[in-house]
Design a protein around this motif. Structure first.
Motif, PDB file in Angstrom:
ATOM      1  N   LEU A 139     -49.280 -22.448 -18.817  1.00  0.00           N
ATOM      2  CA  LEU A 139     -48.778 -22.831 -17.499  1.00  0.00           C
ATOM      3  C   LEU A 139     -49.387 -24.158 -17.061  1.00  0.00           C
ATOM      4  CD1 LEU A 139     -48.867 -19.422 -15.571  1.00  0.00           C
ATOM      5  CD2 LEU A 139     -46.983 -20.460 -16.832  1.00  0.00           C
ATOM      6  N   LEU A 140     -48.662 -24.891 -16.242  1.00  0.00           N
ATOM      7  CA  LEU A 140     -49.144 -26.175 -15.739  1.00  0.00           C
ATOM      8  C   LEU A 140     -50.394 -25.960 -14.876  1.00  0.00           C
ATOM      9  CD1 LEU A 140     -45.707 -27.641 -14.604  1.00  0.00           C
ATOM     10  CD2 LEU A 140     -46.943 -28.190 -16.712  1.00  0.00           C
ATOM     11  N   ASP A 141     -51.416 -26.779 -15.110  1.00  0.00           N
ATOM     12  CA  ASP A 141     -52.660 -26.643 -14.345  1.00  0.00           C
ATOM     13  C   ASP A 141     -52.439 -26.852 -12.855  1.00  0.00           C
ATOM     14  OD1 ASP A 141     -53.871 -26.254 -16.753  1.00  0.00           O
ATOM     15  OD2 ASP A 141     -54.870 -28.199 -16.847  1.00  0.00           O
ATOM     16  N   PHE A 142     -51.504 -27.743 -12.508  1.00  0.00           N
ATOM     17  CA  PHE A 142     -51.295 -28.088 -11.099  1.00  0.00           C
ATOM     18  C   PHE A 142     -50.171 -27.269 -10.461  1.00  0.00           C
ATOM     19  CE2 PHE A 142     -49.114 -31.207 -13.828  1.00  0.00           C
ATOM     20  CZ  PHE A 142     -47.789 -30.981 -13.475  1.00  0.00           C
ATOM     21  N   ASP A 143     -49.687 -26.233 -11.164  1.00  0.00           N
ATOM     22  CA  ASP A 143     -48.592 -25.437 -10.615  1.00  0.00           C
ATOM     23  C   ASP A 143     -49.088 -24.616  -9.433  1.00  0.00           C
ATOM     24  OD1 ASP A 143     -46.025 -24.532 -10.381  1.00  0.00           O
ATOM     25  OD2 ASP A 143     -45.846 -23.913 -12.475  1.00  0.00           O
ATOM     26  N   LYS A 144     -48.152 -24.156  -8.632  1.00  0.00           N
ATOM     27  CA  LYS A 144     -48.517 -23.373  -7.443  1.00  0.00           C
ATOM     28  C   LYS A 144     -47.762 -22.056  -7.358  1.00  0.00           C
ATOM     29  CE  LYS A 144     -45.239 -25.991  -4.562  1.00  0.00           C
ATOM     30  NZ  LYS A 144     -44.697 -26.776  -5.689  1.00  0.00           N
ATOM     31  N   ASP A 145     -46.841 -21.812  -8.285  1.00  0.00           N
ATOM     32  CA  ASP A 145     -46.121 -20.544  -8.268  1.00  0.00           C
ATOM     33  C   ASP A 145     -45.587 -20.232  -9.657  1.00  0.00           C
ATOM     34  OD1 ASP A 145     -43.832 -22.168  -8.595  1.00  0.00           O
ATOM     35  OD2 ASP A 145     -43.559 -22.315  -6.432  1.00  0.00           O
ATOM     36  N   LEU A 146     -45.123 -19.007  -9.818  1.00  0.00           N
ATOM     37  CA  LEU A 146     -44.471 -18.581 -11.047  1.00  0.00           C
ATOM     38  C   LEU A 146     -42.963 -18.571 -10.810  1.00  0.00           C
ATOM     39  CD1 LEU A 146     -46.740 -15.534 -11.997  1.00  0.00           C
ATOM     40  CD2 LEU A 146     -46.766 -17.801 -13.046  1.00  0.00           C
ATOM     41  N   ASP A 147     -42.210 -18.998 -11.816  1.00  0.00           N
ATOM     42  CA  ASP A 147     -40.751 -19.030 -11.709  1.00  0.00           C
ATOM     43  C   ASP A 147     -40.149 -18.167 -12.802  1.00  0.00           C
ATOM     44  OD1 ASP A 147     -40.483 -21.283  -9.664  1.00  0.00           O
ATOM     45  OD2 ASP A 147     -41.625 -22.286 -11.234  1.00  0.00           O
ATOM     46  N   ILE A 148     -39.288 -17.237 -12.414  1.00  0.00           N
ATOM     47  CA  ILE A 148     -38.516 -16.479 -13.393  1.00  0.00           C
ATOM     48  C   ILE A 148     -37.056 -16.507 -12.969  1.00  0.00           C
ATOM     49  CG2 ILE A 148     -40.447 -14.969 -13.995  1.00  0.00           C
ATOM     50  CD1 ILE A 148     -39.103 -12.751 -12.372  1.00  0.00           C
ATOM     51  N   ALA A 149     -36.173 -16.277 -13.936  1.00  0.00           N
ATOM     52  CA  ALA A 149     -34.735 -16.209 -13.649  1.00  0.00           C
ATOM     53  C   ALA A 149     -34.188 -14.923 -14.235  1.00  0.00           C
ATOM     54  CB  ALA A 149     -34.010 -17.423 -14.229  1.00  0.00           C
ATOM     55  N   VAL A 150     -33.053 -14.520 -13.727  1.00  0.00           N
ATOM     56  CA  VAL A 150     -32.393 -13.298 -14.190  1.00  0.00           C
ATOM     57  C   VAL A 150     -30.894 -13.469 -13.971  1.00  0.00           C
ATOM     58  CG1 VAL A 150     -32.537 -12.128 -11.941  1.00  0.00           C
ATOM     59  CG2 VAL A 150     -32.500 -10.765 -14.042  1.00  0.00           C
ATOM     60  N   TRP A 151     -30.078 -12.856 -14.811  1.00  0.00           N
ATOM     61  CA  TRP A 151     -28.630 -12.907 -14.604  1.00  0.00           C
ATOM     62  C   TRP A 151     -28.286 -12.159 -13.321  1.00  0.00           C
ATOM     63  CZ3 TRP A 151     -28.321 -16.575 -17.643  1.00  0.00           C
ATOM     64  CH2 TRP A 151     -28.729 -16.542 -18.971  1.00  0.00           C
ATOM     65  N   MET A 152     -27.298 -12.635 -12.600  1.00  0.00           N
ATOM     66  CA  MET A 152     -26.955 -12.041 -11.317  1.00  0.00           C
ATOM     67  C   MET A 152     -26.526 -10.576 -11.445  1.00  0.00           C
ATOM     68  SD  MET A 152     -27.666 -13.924  -8.773  1.00  0.00           S
ATOM     69  CE  MET A 152     -26.863 -12.932  -7.506  1.00  0.00           C
ATOM     70  N   GLU A 153     -26.052 -10.174 -12.632  1.00  0.00           N
ATOM     71  CA  GLU A 153     -25.691  -8.763 -12.817  1.00  0.00           C
ATOM     72  C   GLU A 153     -26.911  -7.855 -12.653  1.00  0.00           C
ATOM     73  OE1 GLU A 153     -24.673 -10.919 -16.023  1.00  0.00           O
ATOM     74  OE2 GLU A 153     -23.682 -11.665 -14.223  1.00  0.00           O
ATOM     75  N   SER A 154     -28.101  -8.412 -12.893  1.00  0.00           N
ATOM     76  CA  SER A 154     -29.333  -7.626 -12.792  1.00  0.00           C
ATOM     77  C   SER A 154     -30.141  -7.973 -11.542  1.00  0.00           C
ATOM     78  CB  SER A 154     -30.206  -7.862 -14.037  1.00  0.00           C
ATOM     79  OG  SER A 154     -29.531  -7.539 -15.219  1.00  0.00           O
ATOM     80  N   TRP A 155     -29.546  -8.743 -10.642  1.00  0.00           N
ATOM     81  CA  TRP A 155     -30.292  -9.264  -9.491  1.00  0.00           C
ATOM     82  C   TRP A 155     -30.882  -8.151  -8.613  1.00  0.00           C
ATOM     83  CZ3 TRP A 155     -32.488 -13.519  -7.738  1.00  0.00           C
ATOM     84  CH2 TRP A 155     -32.782 -13.617  -6.376  1.00  0.00           C
ATOM     85  N   ASP A 156     -30.044  -7.257  -8.168  1.00  0.00           N
ATOM     86  CA  ASP A 156     -30.510  -6.193  -7.273  1.00  0.00           C
ATOM     87  C   ASP A 156     -31.561  -5.322  -7.951  1.00  0.00           C
ATOM     88  OD1 ASP A 156     -28.859  -7.062  -5.225  1.00  0.00           O
ATOM     89  OD2 ASP A 156     -27.203  -5.743  -5.809  1.00  0.00           O
ATOM     90  N   ALA A 157     -31.331  -4.995  -9.210  1.00  0.00           N
ATOM     91  CA  ALA A 157     -32.296  -4.162  -9.940  1.00  0.00           C
ATOM     92  C   ALA A 157     -33.623  -4.883 -10.110  1.00  0.00           C
ATOM     93  CB  ALA A 157     -31.722  -3.773 -11.301  1.00  0.00           C
ATOM     94  N   CYS A 158     -33.571  -6.180 -10.349  1.00  0.00           N
ATOM     95  CA  CYS A 158     -34.790  -6.973 -10.527  1.00  0.00           C
ATOM     96  C   CYS A 158     -35.609  -7.002  -9.237  1.00  0.00           C
ATOM     97  CB  CYS A 158     -34.431  -8.393 -10.959  1.00  0.00           C
ATOM     98  SG  CYS A 158     -35.853  -9.474 -11.206  1.00  0.00           S
ATOM     99  N   CYS A 159     -34.963  -7.296  -8.121  1.00  0.00           N
ATOM    100  CA  CYS A 159     -35.682  -7.373  -6.839  1.00  0.00           C
ATOM    101  C   CYS A 159     -36.265  -6.021  -6.468  1.00  0.00           C
ATOM    102  CB  CYS A 159     -34.747  -7.876  -5.747  1.00  0.00           C
ATOM    103  SG  CYS A 159     -34.214  -9.597  -5.997  1.00  0.00           S
ATOM    104  N   ALA A 160     -35.495  -4.948  -6.698  1.00  0.00           N
ATOM    105  CA  ALA A 160     -35.995  -3.611  -6.386  1.00  0.00           C
ATOM    106  C   ALA A 160     -37.202  -3.266  -7.250  1.00  0.00           C
ATOM    107  CB  ALA A 160     -34.878  -2.580  -6.591  1.00  0.00           C
ATOM    108  N   ALA A 161     -37.156  -3.626  -8.528  1.00  0.00           N
ATOM    109  CA  ALA A 161     -38.267  -3.326  -9.428  1.00  0.00           C
ATOM    110  C   ALA A 161     -39.529  -4.096  -9.042  1.00  0.00           C
ATOM    111  CB  ALA A 161     -37.869  -3.649 -10.868  1.00  0.00           C
TER     112      ALA A 161
END
Length: 520
Positions: A171-193
């Motif tokens: 990870l970048l030393d100067f980063d300030k957050d983590l970024d992940i992506a997910v297909w929209m078909e799994s969006w609700d399930a991802c947020c709930a999890a």
């Protein structure tokens, strides 16, 4: 009474920091009535209101304070508060107007030679070492992705997180957050999890986008940005989506299609882009050149258009950094807007006066990579007893493009090719090569054969070498025989000097004052 007021404000501030918003409200609401024009009370009350879904009550109160204060600095501050409240309320035209008003006040200050005092932003993370450097953040990333994969949710590293993993191997030393992506078909399930796993949604500057959400880890304080992607024809689109709003309220980012593969981690299998360079090139253009000032929301090269929503984000951050005296950061945002819209008069004027202020304070203007068309050169060498011939070769190799990567081959490979160990160990040779001003990066582990797949994987455009003999020429061309001819460039070998010559001179005592005198 002032002492009592100060004590109550301190107590309210501590309660807000601790997340006890109802308790803070019980203190601030009476103070708002008792001290209706107190900036200190208003500042805390407005901050609390925007954290507790009462942003609709902020504009009327903030407008009274704006009208009451006299200095351009305070007017800029309250114009920014007004802009932020309207931004959260999604009245982007009003938000834009107030951000512009804030910039106008700041420009008046700059023209008068006045700069807001620099104030460091308070750290919200734990004290101690940077968890992006220590590896804790990366551990959290893979733990989270592996947990989601186990639930059948294909979440994968994205944006700046993906950039660090691919470019730096971490990870970048100067980063300030983590970024992940997910297909929209799994969006609700991802947020709930994620919420089931304990991730918490923050309450500040919260806009409910249909395909973007951020969370905070309750223990580490790390922010996790979750982005939803979906297919649109032959492309993938992401960004910030507000389905019931017009085009100027959207932030659409566009990618070529890519596939996912599973990779093993210490926490279980996790998903990862099969072609990460595709995503990174779309986002950053020249993603191999570090730029710690980059803001993906504003700077991304794959924005379909520079909408009013994106401009409001940029203005909000520009004013925010200017108000706390961080002129370099403010300049970066003015510069980013100007790159997206060269006709934005407010960005151009802000950048000009920020440069004037930094020059007067002897502050350096940040270096912003030009994102020019890259031509990346790759070569392999032993570089034993680093000498003039090596320097000449590296100078010529670097002149072939905009970036030079050198693989310093291993001691074992030298033995295989030359039948003897080099004088210097690989680490010593690599250190000498990396210190050469013509070299941008050094590698120590690469395949012996240079294939098109290897060149594409690392973004190399040219493979170059020099040959001391015809046999060496035959051997080196054989190692890259699968490359297209236009990617191979042979350079002239410097005659009259070689590592073998240096070894001979050393053994013969070159450099001693009495070359012909033997020791007794």
């Amino acid at each position: 009474m002032t002492k009592k007021l100060d004590e109550l404000l301190l107590q309210a501030r501590d309660l807000i920091s601790a997340g006890k918003l109802n308790d803070a409200d019980r203190i601030l609401e009476p103070l708002k009535n008792d001290y209706p024009l107190s900036q200190d009370v208003a500042r805390l009350w407005c901050s609390l209101a925007m954290r507790t879904d009462r942003a609709v009550d902020v504009p009327a109160y903030a407008a009274k304070i704006y009208a009451h204060v006299q200095s351009d600095f305070h007017k800029a501050h309250w114009a920014h508060v007004l802009g932020t409240a309207y931004f959260i309320l999604l009245d982007l035209s009003a938000a834009h107007d107030h951000f512009v008003r804030a910039l106008d006040h700041l420009l008046v200050l700059a023209k008068a030679g006045k700069i807001p005092p620099h104030r460091e932003k308070k750290k919200t993370r734990r004290s101690g070492e940077n968890i992006f450097v220590s590896g804790e953040a990366e551990q959290l990333l893979w733990t989270t992705c592996a947990q989601l994969a186990k639930l059948g949710i294909p979440a994968f590293p994205y944006a700046g997180t993906l950039l660090g993993l691919v470019r730096n191997g971490r990870l970048l030393d100067f980063d300030k957050d983590l970024d992940i992506a997910v297909w929209m078909e799994s969006w609700d399930a991802c947020c709930a999890a994620l919420e089931q796993a304990g991730w918490v949604r923050p309450s500040t500057m919260r806009i409910d986008y249909a395909n973007y959400r951020d969370y905070v880890h309750p223990e580490l304080g790390v922010t996790l940005d979750v982005c939803g992607l979906q297919a649109r024809g032959q492309q993938l689109v992401g960004g910030f989506s507000l389905p019931d709003y017009p085009p100027d309220y959207q932030r659409v980012s566009v990618f070529p299609r890519f596939d996912l593969v599973q990779r093993s981690t210490d926490y279980g299998p996790a998903w990862f882009p099969q072609q990460p360079e595709t995503i990174l090139t779309a986002f950053y253009g020249d993603w191999r050149t570090p730029n710690p000032h980059w803001d993906t929301v504003i700077s991304a090269r794959n924005l379909e258009s520079f909408t009013l929503l994106v401009r409001c984000y940029a203005y909000h951050r520009l004013v925010q950094h200017w108000l706390v005296g961080d002129l370099a950061k403010a300049w970066c945002y003015a510069h980013q807007v100007a790159l997206k819209d060269p006709d934005d008069a407010w960005a151009l004027r802000s950048r000009q006066w920020l440069e004037w202020a930094m020059a007067r304070l002897n502050q350096e203007i940040p270096v912003w990579p030009r994102n020019q068309q890259q031509r990346r050169v790759y070569t392999r060498m032993v570089a034993d007893l680093f000498h003039e011939g090596h320097v000449n070769f590296l100078r010529a190799a670097r002149a072939l493009g905009t970036h030079l990567t050198v693989c310093v081959v291993s001691d074992e490979r030298v033995v295989e090719n030359k039948g003897k160990l080099p004088v210097m160990k690989q680490a010593e040779r690599a250190a000498a090569v990396s210190a050469c001003k013509y070299v941008d990066a050094v590698m120590t582990e690469t395949p012996a054969n240079v294939s098109a797949e290897f060149m594409q994987q690392h973004g190399f455009d040219i493979y170059t070498f020099a040959c001391a003999s015809e046999q060496e020429r035959i051997d080196k061309y054989k190692l890259c025989e699968t490359l297209p001819a236009q990617t191979i460039q042979e350079l002239e070998y410097t005659p009259g000097i070689s590592t073998s010559d240096l070894v001979t001179r050393i053994l013969e005592g070159a450099g001693s004052k009495d070359v012909g005198t033997k020791k007794q």
